[in-house]
Write an enzyme that holds these catalytic residues in place. Structure first.
Site, mmCIF file in Angstrom:
data_model
loop_
_atom_site.group_PDB
_atom_site.id
_atom_site.type_symbol
_atom_site.label_atom_id
_atom_site.label_comp_id
_atom_site.label_asym_id
_atom_site.label_seq_id
_atom_site.Cartn_x
_atom_site.Cartn_y
_atom_site.Cartn_z
ATOM 1 N N PRO A 44 52.891 -1.719 113.590
ATOM 2 C CA PRO A 44 53.064 -2.169 112.203
ATOM 3 C C PRO A 44 51.768 -2.703 111.591
ATOM 4 C CG PRO A 44 54.967 -2.784 113.473
ATOM 5 C CD PRO A 44 53.984 -2.197 114.457
ATOM 6 N N GLU A 45 50.982 -3.465 112.382
ATOM 7 C CA GLU A 45 49.661 -3.896 111.935
ATOM 8 C C GLU A 45 48.699 -3.929 113.107
ATOM 9 O OE1 GLU A 45 51.940 -5.385 108.390
ATOM 10 O OE2 GLU A 45 52.259 -5.677 110.547
ATOM 11 N N THR A 46 47.418 -3.742 112.789
ATOM 12 C CA THR A 46 46.327 -3.916 113.755
ATOM 13 C C THR A 46 45.327 -4.879 113.144
ATOM 14 O OG1 THR A 46 46.615 -1.701 114.703
ATOM 15 C CG2 THR A 46 44.475 -2.758 115.018
#
Length: 300
Positions: A44-46
């Site tokens: 979903p996020e990095t």
């Protein structure tokens, strides 16, 4: 080659919580490189660390499709990764993000890093027109009568805007049938990143689901930024118990996806105004790897 790791936040169980990519040395990556790596990891996020000195780390966050100002679960993942790598032992540390400066606090048990607390940006709130109640319900696949009338339906942010839609109970929450194109359109029309449905499970405990197709994330498993904003919204409207100008609560999220996680929130208040939002969670390493940009980069 760029070293990265994948870390599940808001859980201590591999395969649960919310997966985040973490890159501790991104100083020489371009924006295009960071976006490409985030898309490859498909978390979903990095989070990317551009520099780390004198108690301040400069970071950027990317979903698989775009850069975002802030991400709660990736922040927790980064904090535990730094601690477990021996790069942070609990001294003062803050993250320099597009949403502002985020102070971190490390909680240890028996000398072992156990939980990361982040102080999120000062909460902001916006009303949502009552005329959109039925449209929001339709986008979630429910009747408007299933929306809770005693809890706030409003937009709020502690770094990333969401519209918070209260439901009568967790059974309704689990049975949602989201219409992602409609949620995407509503999110863009309202200027928010997601539509966040929540339901009471106790005086200060809530179940939640967060739909963010506008950010390239159909359903986010466990959302730290929105969890903090929800609790701040509830406290600001007198919906949480407050004692000695403090309130606390727990959010359970991810069960509908088979990846349950828990978010702890502590609030500081002056009167009815929330002055500080602290969100805490655990994290566990899933895997490590190496990635090569397609061509040599000059940072931008």
């Amino acid at each position: 080659m760029i070293a990265y790791c994948e870390v599940s936040a808001f859980t201590d169980t591999p395969g649960h919580g919310n997966r985040a990519g973490v890159v501790l040395d991104a100083a020489h990556l371009t924006r295009q490189d960071m976006q490409a790596l985030a898309a490859m990891l498909d978390a979903p996020e990095t989070v990317f660390v551009l520099g780390h000195a004198d108690g301040l780390a400069r970071v950027r966050y990317f979903t698989p499709t775009q850069e975002v100002d802030f991400c709660g679960h990736a922040t927790v993942a980064l904090g535990l990764t730094l601690a477990q790598a021996g790069l942070w032992s609990g001294e003062a540390l803050a993250l320099d993000t597009l949403a502002g400066r985020i102070p971190l606090r490390l909680e240890c048990r028996a000398g072992v890093p156990w939980r990361v607390w982040m102080q999120q940006p000062t909460p902001q709130y916006r009303p949502v027109p009552a005329t959109l109640r039925a449209e929001l319900a339709d986008s979630l696949g429910i009747d408007a009568r299933m929306i809770h009338r005693g809890l706030p339906l409003a937009a709020a942010s502690t770094g990333l805007w969401s519209v918070f839609v209260p439901l009568l109970d967790a059974l309704i929450l689990d049975g949602l049938e989201p219409d992602f194109p409609r949620i995407h359109a509503l999110s863009e029309a309202l200027g928010v990143g997601s539509i966040y449905a929540y339901a009471p499970m106790g005086v200060n405990r809530f179940a939640a689901r967060d739909f963010a197709p506008a950010l390239g994330i159909p359903e986010d498993p466990v959302t730290g930024s929105s969890g903090g904003a929800l609790m701040a919204l509830l406290a600001s409207q007198g919906r949480l118990p407050v004692r000695h100008e403090r309130a606390c609560g727990m959010i359970y999220q991810g069960h509908a996806l088979g990846t349950p996680g828990e978010i702890e929130v502590e609030l500081e208040l002056t009167g009815e105004r929330v002055t500080a939002v602290h969100v805490g969670g655990q994290a566990t390493l899933e895997r490590e790897g190496q990635w090569a940009p397609r061509q040599p980069s000059v940072r931008s």
